[in-house]
Enzyme design. Structure first.
Site, PDB file in Angstrom:
ATOM      1  N   TYR A 141      29.734  50.678  42.807  1.00 41.12           N
ATOM      2  CA  TYR A 141      30.590  51.861  42.751  1.00 41.12           C
ATOM      3  C   TYR A 141      30.191  52.890  43.806  1.00 41.12           C
ATOM      4  O   TYR A 141      31.043  53.612  44.337  1.00 41.12           O
ATOM      5  CB  TYR A 141      30.561  52.480  41.350  1.00 41.12           C
ATOM      6  N   GLU A 198      32.409  49.296  31.089  1.00 39.84           N
ATOM      7  CA  GLU A 198      32.016  47.940  31.469  1.00 39.84           C
ATOM      8  C   GLU A 198      30.672  47.558  30.868  1.00 39.84           C
ATOM      9  O   GLU A 198      30.440  46.385  30.543  1.00 39.84           O
ATOM     10  CB  GLU A 198      31.998  47.818  32.996  1.00 39.84           C
TER      11      GLU A 198
END
Length: 385
Positions: free
Chosen positions: A95, A137
């Site tokens: 990310y 997640e």
């Protein structure tokens, strides 16, 4: 928590994203792969060439900006992305890489219009968005750790079934001593393919086409694209395929309402396991399956089995339609009639998805319509709901 100033700035950029979002995400992917070529194996390069991935990301960025002050509202919409990330083993560190390249792409495309104030606000907002994704997640990864296997594991191909001229089913069994991870009908596995002519690994998602039996997984692939062609041409019984644990949110609810399953061609694959489960639960099942050529219809035996167990099967074909097959496309009136008081599940090409969704919305609401998209999660409008 984001400051009100940041929220105001980000929301003010929504019109700009509507106008330039696609250009920004195209530049983002170009930068990402230039600076981090090791990440190419996580993205379908065919979708990259067709510009589908950048369009899907543009939709996601636009939605995040529009709802930056209530990110919980977009959680249902991002469930497909979360499951796909888990199936591909996306890590939190990735990310940071994405954020760096996305902010740089915004700056490049907007030029002087991307002031320091805007870039700083977006940096803060992206951090908040990434935190939401990472946290959600993490829950999926924990579930896998407790109930399945982690990472990509080699499974043996124990059976290959020719379903039609261009569709084959592959049956996979786990390594000796490993329990087969459970899954919900409608979910998929990610296959990690090492193709001799390719420099990178390729990953593709394939829906599981039978209800869980504790023995093996089965998926079907249409010979269309580099990975599916590799499976058709090169994989034999006894070979090994590396897969990750089942993922996906395209699953039955816990109600007893009728189930309507609408599939286009190979899109019937996830609906097979859903039909099997729904029939076991004694729910009313209607399957509508459209193909180009009825003489080459895949999964004919499974559909006949469902019919013998009480399901209503409606066949459609553009070519070679016989007495029990409707010649042409699925009509809106039939969709509307069947969708009333039912849970509707749709899988097929995008144009078909939008057509079926629109027809069903005349009889039910968006919350009762579920669909699985081929490739990146492009927007399917339910604006009439």
């Amino acid at each position: 928590m984001l400051s009100q100033e940041t929220i105001t700035i980000v929301k003010s950029t929504v019109p700009v994203l509507q106008e330039h979002g696609h250009a920004i995400t195209k530049r983002f992917y170009a930068r990402l792969f230039e600076n981090n070529p090791q990440l190419k194996n996580l993205f379908n390069q065919t979708n990259q060439k067709q510009d589908r991935q950048s369009m899907a990301l543009a939709n996601a960025v636009y939605a995040a900006a529009n709802y930056i002050d209530q990110l919980e509202a977009i959680i249902p919409a991002i469930q497909p992305i979360l499951h796909k990330h888990r199936s591909l083993q996306i890590t939190p560190e990735m990310y940071d890489i994405v954020g760096e390249n996305l902010l740089a792409a915004i700056k490049e495309v907007l030029g002087d219009a991307a002031t320091d104030e805007i870039i700083n606000a977006w940096a803060e907002a992206y951090g908040e968005i990434a935190s939401v994704f990472i946290a959600l997640e993490a829950t999926l990864y924990q579930e896998v750790k407790e109930n399945a296997f982690e990472g990509f594991v080699p499974f043996e191909v124990t059976e290959i079934i020719k379903e039609s001229n261009d569709v084959k089913s592959f049956v996979l069994t786990p390594p000796d001593g490993m329990r087969l991870a459970p899954y919900q009908p409608g979910q998929y596995i990610s296959v990690q393919a090492e193709i001799p002519t390719e420099e990178i690994l390729h990953h593709r998602q394939y829906s599981l086409s039978k209800a869980y039996d504790g023995v093996s997984y089965r998926f079907a692939a249409k010979k269309d694209g580099i990975v599916s062609t590799h499976l058709h041409d090169n994989i034999r019984v006894g070979d090994v395929l590396r897969i990750s644990a089942p993922a996906g949110h395209f699953v039955l609810d816990g109600s007893d309402s009728p189930v309507v399953l609408v599939g286009g061609g190979i899109g019937l694959t996830p609906l097979l396991s859903l039909a099997d489960q729904a029939l076991r639960l004694r729910r009313k099942v209607t399957v509508l399956h459209a193909v180009k050529d009825h003489a080459d219809r895949p999964f004919a035996e499974q559909l006949e089995d469902f019919a013998s167990r009480g399901a209503e099967i409606l066949y459609y074909a553009e070519q070679n339609a016989d007495a029990d097959v409707v010649s042409g496309y699925i009509d809106a009136a039939t969709l509307e009639r069947n969708a009333t008081d039912a849970e509707v599940f749709i899988c097929g090409p995008e144009a078909m998805l939008q057509y079926v969704v629109n027809a069903c919305l005349a009889a039910t609401t968006a919350e009762h319509i579920h669909y699985e998209v081929f490739g990146p999660s492009l927007a399917v409008s339910t604006a009439n709901a």
